[in-house]
Design a protein around this motif. Structure first.
Motif, PDB file in Angstrom:
ATOM      1  N   ALA A  98       0.851  -1.185   0.000  1.00 40.76           N
ATOM      2  CA  ALA A  98       0.000   0.000   0.000  1.00 40.76           C
ATOM      3  C   ALA A  98       0.887   1.235   0.000  1.00 40.76           C
ATOM      4  N   GLU A  99       0.460   2.247  -0.746  1.00 40.10           N
ATOM      5  CA  GLU A  99       1.218   3.491  -0.800  1.00 40.10           C
ATOM      6  C   GLU A  99       0.253   4.663  -0.682  1.00 40.10           C
ATOM      7  N   ASP A 100       0.674   5.676   0.040  1.00 36.17           N
ATOM      8  CA  ASP A 100      -0.131   6.878   0.205  1.00 36.17           C
ATOM      9  C   ASP A 100       0.127   7.805  -0.981  1.00 36.17           C
ATOM     10  N   ARG A 101      -0.515   7.527  -2.109  1.00 39.42           N
ATOM     11  CA  ARG A 101      -0.376   8.335  -3.316  1.00 39.42           C
ATOM     12  C   ARG A 101      -1.716   8.376  -4.014  1.00 39.42           C
ATOM     13  N   TRP A 102      -1.909   9.402  -4.831  1.00 37.67           N
ATOM     14  CA  TRP A 102      -3.214   9.587  -5.449  1.00 37.67           C
ATOM     15  C   TRP A 102      -3.287   9.087  -6.882  1.00 37.67           C
ATOM     16  N   GLY A 103      -2.217   9.140  -7.620  1.00 40.39           N
ATOM     17  CA  GLY A 103      -2.296   8.737  -9.024  1.00 40.39           C
ATOM     18  C   GLY A 103      -1.120   7.898  -9.431  1.00 40.39           C
ATOM     19  N   GLY A 104      -1.295   7.166 -10.541  1.00 42.40           N
ATOM     20  CA  GLY A 104      -0.211   6.386 -11.083  1.00 42.40           C
ATOM     21  C   GLY A 104       0.014   5.083 -10.350  1.00 42.40           C
ATOM     22  N   ALA A 105       0.939   4.307 -10.877  1.00 40.41           N
ATOM     23  CA  ALA A 105       1.277   3.027 -10.266  1.00 40.41           C
ATOM     24  C   ALA A 105       2.055   3.226  -8.974  1.00 40.41           C
ATOM     25  N   ILE A 106       1.993   2.234  -8.102  1.00 47.26           N
ATOM     26  CA  ILE A 106       2.752   2.278  -6.855  1.00 47.26           C
ATOM     27  C   ILE A 106       4.239   2.268  -7.169  1.00 47.26           C
ATOM     28  N   VAL A 107       4.972   3.127  -6.477  1.00 50.34           N
ATOM     29  CA  VAL A 107       6.410   3.250  -6.704  1.00 50.34           C
ATOM     30  C   VAL A 107       7.194   2.897  -5.443  1.00 50.34           C
ATOM     31  N   ARG A 108       6.813   3.507  -4.342  1.00 45.29           N
ATOM     32  CA  ARG A 108       7.510   3.292  -3.063  1.00 45.29           C
ATOM     33  C   ARG A 108       6.483   2.944  -1.994  1.00 45.29           C
ATOM     34  N   PRO A 109       6.226   1.649  -1.842  1.00 42.57           N
ATOM     35  CA  PRO A 109       5.192   1.263  -0.863  1.00 42.57           C
ATOM     36  C   PRO A 109       5.508   1.757   0.535  1.00 42.57           C
ATOM     37  N   ASP A 110       4.450   2.171   1.220  1.00 39.90           N
ATOM     38  CA  ASP A 110       4.570   2.562   2.624  1.00 39.90           C
ATOM     39  C   ASP A 110       4.354   1.363   3.546  1.00 39.90           C
ATOM     40  N   TYR A 111       3.616   0.390   3.069  1.00 41.61           N
ATOM     41  CA  TYR A 111       3.299  -0.794   3.867  1.00 41.61           C
ATOM     42  C   TYR A 111       3.487  -2.045   3.017  1.00 41.61           C
ATOM     43  N   TRP A 112       3.963  -3.110   3.698  1.00 38.33           N
ATOM     44  CA  TRP A 112       4.205  -4.398   3.048  1.00 38.33           C
ATOM     45  C   TRP A 112       3.553  -5.496   3.878  1.00 38.33           C
ATOM     46  N   GLY A 113       3.017  -6.505   3.174  1.00 34.24           N
ATOM     47  CA  GLY A 113       2.613  -7.715   3.850  1.00 34.24           C
ATOM     48  C   GLY A 113       3.827  -8.611   4.078  1.00 34.24           C
ATOM     49  N   GLN A 114       3.582  -9.784   4.620  1.00 34.74           N
ATOM     50  CA  GLN A 114       4.690 -10.692   4.949  1.00 34.74           C
ATOM     51  C   GLN A 114       5.128 -11.510   3.748  1.00 34.74           C
ATOM     52  N   GLY A 115       4.308 -11.538   2.696  1.00 32.49           N
ATOM     53  CA  GLY A 115       4.660 -12.251   1.479  1.00 32.49           C
ATOM     54  C   GLY A 115       4.078 -13.645   1.418  1.00 32.49           C
ATOM     55  N   THR A 116       3.832 -14.107   0.203  1.00 35.29           N
ATOM     56  CA  THR A 116       3.362 -15.466  -0.027  1.00 35.29           C
ATOM     57  C   THR A 116       4.125 -16.034  -1.217  1.00 35.29           C
ATOM     58  N   GLN A 117       4.614 -17.261  -1.088  1.00 39.30           N
ATOM     59  CA  GLN A 117       5.480 -17.865  -2.093  1.00 39.30           C
ATOM     60  C   GLN A 117       4.657 -18.454  -3.235  1.00 39.30           C
ATOM     61  N   VAL A 118       5.090 -18.136  -4.437  1.00 38.81           N
ATOM     62  CA  VAL A 118       4.519 -18.739  -5.648  1.00 38.81           C
ATOM     63  C   VAL A 118       5.647 -19.445  -6.387  1.00 38.81           C
ATOM     64  N   ILE A 119       5.460 -20.718  -6.674  1.00 40.77           N
ATOM     65  CA  ILE A 119       6.447 -21.490  -7.418  1.00 40.77           C
ATOM     66  C   ILE A 119       5.763 -22.086  -8.633  1.00 40.77           C
ATOM     67  N   VAL A 120       6.319 -21.795  -9.798  1.00 37.49           N
ATOM     68  CA  VAL A 120       5.763 -22.303 -11.050  1.00 37.49           C
ATOM     69  C   VAL A 120       6.773 -23.273 -11.646  1.00 37.49           C
ATOM     70  N   SER A 121       6.366 -24.519 -11.769  1.00 35.49           N
ATOM     71  CA  SER A 121       7.264 -25.531 -12.316  1.00 35.49           C
ATOM     72  C   SER A 121       7.087 -25.641 -13.828  1.00 35.49           C
ATOM     73  N   ALA A 122       8.188 -25.955 -14.479  1.00 38.27           N
ATOM     74  CA  ALA A 122       8.151 -26.048 -15.956  1.00 38.27           C
ATOM     75  C   ALA A 122       7.450 -27.307 -16.418  1.00 38.27           C
TER      76      ALA A 122
END
Length: 122
Positions: A98-122
């Motif tokens: 999450a970022e405290d900005r009004w327009g455009g794509a997120i550039v410098r997030p203010d908040y981060w979650g803990q993350g979730t792993q995605v693994i794609v096998s060939a």
């Protein structure tokens, strides 16, 4: 204080699909620009997709455009990332941000979650 909790990661074969979820607490999903970043092994974190605050305009990195869709459910205060036609190069830890900005794509997030792993096998 905003808290972001992701879920939905896992192991999938190339061409498969996953849907990531991010439950937001502390503020509503429309209070910030919301989105997703990812970090592959040995690489820097990179932007994946985001919503602009209020207007809801969406932004995607080129390599996921047409395959990934970001959405949100205001009633559930949740942001989603639907990932289709996954490729091995999509393997990464995905972070809700999450970022405290009004327009455009997120550039410098203010908040981060803990993350979730995605693994794609060939």
């Amino acid at each position: 204080q905003v808290q972001l909790v992701e879920s939905g990661g896992g192991l999938v074969q190339a061409g498969g699909s996953l849907r990531l979820s991010c439950v937001v607490s502390g503020r509503t999903v429309s209070s910030y620009a919301m989105g997703w970043f990812r970090q592959a092994p040995g690489k820097e974190r990179e932007f994946v997709a985001s919503f602009a605050r209020l207007a809801g305009n969406t932004f995607y990195r080129d390599s996921v455009e047409g395959r990934f869709t970001i959405s949100r459910d205001n009633a559930k205060n949740t942001v989603y990332l639907q990932m289709n036609n996954l490729k091995p190069e999509d393997t990464a830890v995905y972070y809700c941000v999450a970022e405290d900005r009004w327009g455009g794509a997120i550039v410098r997030p203010d908040y981060w979650g803990q993350g979730t792993q995605v693994i794609v096998s060939a």
